[in-house]
Scaffold this motif. Structure first.
Motif, short mmCIF file in Angstrom:
data_model
loop_
_atom_site.label_atom_id
_atom_site.label_comp_id
_atom_site.label_asym_id
_atom_site.label_seq_id
_atom_site.Cartn_x
_atom_site.Cartn_y
_atom_site.Cartn_z
N ASN A 61 34.51 19.25 4.85
CA ASN A 61 33.91 19.70 6.10
C ASN A 61 34.95 19.86 7.21
O ASN A 61 34.86 20.79 8.02
CB ASN A 61 32.82 18.72 6.53
CG ASN A 61 31.53 18.93 5.78
OD1 ASN A 61 30.79 19.87 6.03
ND2 ASN A 61 31.25 18.06 4.82
N TRP A 64 36.90 23.00 6.50
CA TRP A 64 35.99 24.10 6.81
C TRP A 64 36.07 24.39 8.31
O TRP A 64 36.21 25.53 8.74
CB TRP A 64 34.59 23.72 6.37
CG TRP A 64 33.51 24.73 6.63
CD1 TRP A 64 33.63 25.97 7.18
CD2 TRP A 64 32.13 24.58 6.32
NE1 TRP A 64 32.40 26.60 7.25
CE2 TRP A 64 31.46 25.76 6.72
CE3 TRP A 64 31.38 23.55 5.76
CZ2 TRP A 64 30.08 25.94 6.57
CZ3 TRP A 64 30.00 23.73 5.60
CH2 TRP A 64 29.37 24.91 6.01
N GLY A 65 36.00 23.33 9.10
CA GLY A 65 36.07 23.51 10.54
C GLY A 65 37.43 23.95 11.03
O GLY A 65 37.54 24.83 11.88
N GLN A 68 37.95 27.69 10.13
CA GLN A 68 37.03 28.69 10.67
C GLN A 68 37.63 29.53 11.80
O GLN A 68 37.60 30.77 11.73
CB GLN A 68 35.75 28.01 11.14
CG GLN A 68 34.65 28.95 11.58
CD GLN A 68 33.91 29.53 10.40
OE1 GLN A 68 33.27 28.83 9.65
NE2 GLN A 68 34.00 30.84 10.23
N GLY A 116 36.89 23.42 1.17
CA GLY A 116 36.67 23.54 2.61
C GLY A 116 37.24 24.83 3.17
O GLY A 116 36.57 25.53 3.95
N ALA A 120 35.29 28.06 4.75
CA ALA A 120 35.67 28.51 6.08
C ALA A 120 35.90 30.02 6.12
O ALA A 120 35.58 30.68 7.12
CB ALA A 120 36.93 27.79 6.55
N SER A 123 32.07 31.82 5.46
CA SER A 123 30.81 31.27 5.97
C SER A 123 30.29 32.07 7.16
O SER A 123 30.72 33.18 7.44
CB SER A 123 31.01 29.80 6.35
OG SER A 123 31.93 29.68 7.40
N GLY A 234 26.38 19.39 12.99
CA GLY A 234 27.19 19.13 11.81
C GLY A 234 27.01 17.72 11.29
O GLY A 234 26.89 17.50 10.08
N ALA A 238 25.23 17.49 7.49
CA ALA A 238 26.20 17.14 6.45
C ALA A 238 25.89 15.78 5.84
O ALA A 238 26.03 15.59 4.62
CB ALA A 238 27.62 17.15 7.02
N HIS A 355 31.34 21.57 15.01
CA HIS A 355 30.29 21.30 14.03
C HIS A 355 30.87 20.54 12.84
O HIS A 355 30.29 19.57 12.34
CB HIS A 355 29.68 22.63 13.59
CG HIS A 355 28.54 22.52 12.63
ND1 HIS A 355 28.72 22.26 11.28
CD2 HIS A 355 27.19 22.68 12.80
CE1 HIS A 355 27.54 22.25 10.67
NE2 HIS A 355 26.61 22.48 11.57
N GLN A 356 32.05 20.97 12.37
CA GLN A 356 32.63 20.38 11.18
C GLN A 356 33.29 19.04 11.43
O GLN A 356 33.41 18.23 10.52
CB GLN A 356 33.60 21.37 10.55
CG GLN A 356 32.92 22.61 10.00
CD GLN A 356 31.72 22.25 9.14
OE1 GLN A 356 30.58 22.38 9.57
NE2 GLN A 356 31.97 21.78 7.94
N SER A 359 30.45 17.05 10.95
CA SER A 359 30.17 16.97 9.51
C SER A 359 31.09 15.94 8.84
O SER A 359 30.65 15.16 7.98
CB SER A 359 30.36 18.34 8.87
OG SER A 359 29.43 19.27 9.37
#
Length: 411
Positions: A61, A64-65, A68, A116, A120, A123, A234, A238, A355-356, A359
Motif C-alpha cells: 500500500n 502504491w501511494g 501514484q 504496490g 500504482a 489504478s 485508506g 485496507a 490514502h496509501q 492503508s
C-alpha cells in the motif's frame, strides 16, 4: 472563446475510453483486493506470523501511494498507455515472486514493493485522469463513478475467483495465474493512448510547470484538507481488505462467509460508486464526503457492539460495500474542479498517496496489534475515530476552481 465553442458543441461521451479504462480498473483492483484470502494458507505453509504478512501488505500500500503521483506525472507527460504497459510487467512480476517467496524479504519485495508499484501505475489515478481529459466537466463525476464501480467489480469478481484458485491449485499457483492475467492490461489500454496535451478537454487548461502546480496545490487549504481526509479512507478499507477473512475466523464465522462478505462488498461497491458519481454531479461533493465518513463510523460501531452472527456479517458487508469506494468519484472530481486536468494524474496521485499512507498503517497495525493484544478490536475502534476526524476536515472544503489570474490558457 474556447469555452463558448465547447458549450456550443458538447463533447460526446467517450464510451470506448470509458469501457477500456473500466476493464483495466477491474483487473488492477482485483488481485490486491483478494490478498486477505492468501494470508492464512500462506502462513500455514511458511510458518510466518500475521505481522510478517501484514507488513508485506502495508509495504504494498505504501509503494502504491509513493508510485501514484510519480506514475501520474509520467502519464501526464509521456502518455497513459506507456505507464499501463509498465504496470502489467511490475504487477505480474510481483505476484509471481510473491508466489515463490521463500523468505519474508522476498514476500516484501514481490507482494509489497513490486505489486504496490504495479497497482500504482494502473489504478484509479491513472485511469480517471485519462477519463477527465476526454469527458466534459459536467460529466466527469459520472465517468469517475463508472471507473470506480469497475474497480469495485474487480473485488466482486476476484474474491470468489481467488478463493476458487486457492482451493483448486493452492495459494502459490493461484498467485501465478493472477500474475499472468495482468499481462492483458497493455491490450486493454490501447484506447487510452495520449497524455495531458491530448484529449477533448485539453483546451480548458492553463500552462503550468509541475513545480508550480505542486506549490499551488499544497498552498491551497481545501486541497490540503482533502489530502488529510483521504488518509482515513485508506486506513479503513485496507484494514478490512487484508484482515477481515482472518477476523471472521477468529469470531468463529465459517470461511465461506469471508468469501461471501468480500464479494458482497465488491458488488454493493459497484452500486455505491455509480450512485456516488450521480450524487456528486448534483450535490455538494464535500458534504457528501462528510456523510460517507460519518456513515462508515456508525456502521463499524454497530457491527462491533451488536451480536456478531452470519447475518450481521452480511449486513455489514452490504453497508460497507455501499460506502467502500464512494469517496473516490467526489474526491477526484474536487481535484479536477480545483486545478483542472493538466496535472490531474500527479495531483490526484498526491491525494492518493495520503490514502496509501493510511492503508499502510491500517494493514500493518492490524497485524501488529493483533500479535500484541490477540484481537483486532483496537484497530477497529481507531478506524471509527478516524472516520469522525475525516467528516470534520471535509466540512470546510470549498468546491470551486483556484484563482489563477497570472496563468495563460493553453492552446
Amino acid at each position: 472563446m474556447s469555452q463558448d465553442r465547447s458549450a456550443a458543441a458538447p463533447t460526446p461521451f467517450p464510451w470506448l475510453i470509458i469501457i477500456a479504462g473500466c476493464a483495466i480498473a477491474l483487473l488492477s483492483f482485483g488481485p490486491r483486493s483478494a490478498m486477505g484470502f492468501f494470508q492464512l494458507p500462506m502462513l500455514a505453509d511458511t510458518g510466518w506470523d500475521r505481522t510478517t504478512f501484514g507488513l508485506a501488505m502495508a509495504i504494498q500500500n505504501l509503494f502504491w501511494g509513493l508510485g501514484q503521483p510519480i506514475f501520474g506525472a509520467i502519464a501526464d507527460r509521456f502518455g497513459t498507455w506507456r505507464v499501463l504497459a509498465l504496470s502489467s510487467v511490475l504487477y505480474s512480476s510481483g505476484l509471481v515472486i510473491m508466489a515463490n517467496a521463500d523468505s519474508p524479504t522476498w514476500l516484501h519485495i514481490g507482494g509489497g514493493v513490486l505489486v504496490g508499484l504495479g497497482i500504482a501505475s494502473a489504478s484509479f489515478g491513472i485511469v480517471l485522469a485519462a477519463f477527465a481529459r476526454n469527458v466534459a466537466p459536467e460529466q466527469r463525476s459520472l465517468a469517475f463513478g463508472f471507473g470506480t464501480a469497475a474497480g469495485s467489480a474487480g473485488m466482486f469478481v476476484f474474491a470468489p475467483l481467488s478463493q476458487g484458485l486457492i482451493d483448486a491449485l493452492g495459494w502459490s499457483d493461484a498467485l501465478v495465474w493472477l500474475g499472468m492475467l495482468m499481462l492483458v492490461i497493455p491490450l486493454l489500454a490501447i484506447p487510452l493512448r495520449g497524455n495531458a496535451s491530448s484529449g477533448s478537454q485539453k483546451q480548458t487548461d492553463a500552462e503550468q510547470s509541475i513545480g508550480a502546480a505542486l506549490r499551488e496545490a499544497l498552498g491551497h487549504k481545501s486541497y490540503v484538507l482533502l489530502i488529510s481526509g483521504f488518509f482515513v479512507c485508506g486506513f479503513q478499507v485496507a484494514f478490512i481488505t487484508a484482515h477481515f477473512p482472518a477476523y471472521l475466523r477468529d469470531i468463529n464465522i465459517a470461511d465461506s462467509y469471508a468469501v461471501l462478505s468480500l464479494a458482497l462488498i465488491g458488488f454493493f461497491n459497484i452500486i455505491g460508486s455509480l450512485a456516488s458519481g450521480v450524487i456528486g454531479q448534483r450535490h455538494s461533493k464535500p458534504m457528501f464526503l462528510v456523510w460517507i465518513y460519518l456513515s462508515r463510523s456508525v456502521a463499524v460501531t454497530a457491527f462491533l457492539l451488536l451480536p456478531q452472527t452470519e447475518t450481521s456479517v452480511i449486513v455489514f458487508a452490504i453497508v460497507m460495500g455501499l460506502l467502500w469506494l464512494s469517496t473516490v468519484p467526489p474526491t477526484n472530481a474536487l481535484v479536477a474542479i480545483m486545478f483542472g486536468t493538466r496535472h490531474l494524474g500527479m495531483l490526484g496521485g498526491v491525494v492518493f498517496f495520503s490514502h496509501q499512507v493510511g492503508s499502510f498503517l491500517g494493514v500493518w497495525l492490524g497485524g501488529y496489534l493483533y500479535d500484541v493484544f490477540g484481537t483486532y478490536d483496537p484497530v477497529w475502534w481507531l478506524g471509527v475515530a478516524l472516520g469522525l476526524f475525516a467528516a470534520i476536515v471535509h466540512w470546510p472544503i470549498r468546491e470551486q476552481a483556484v484563482d489563477r489570474p497570472a496563468l495563460v490558457p493553453a492552446e
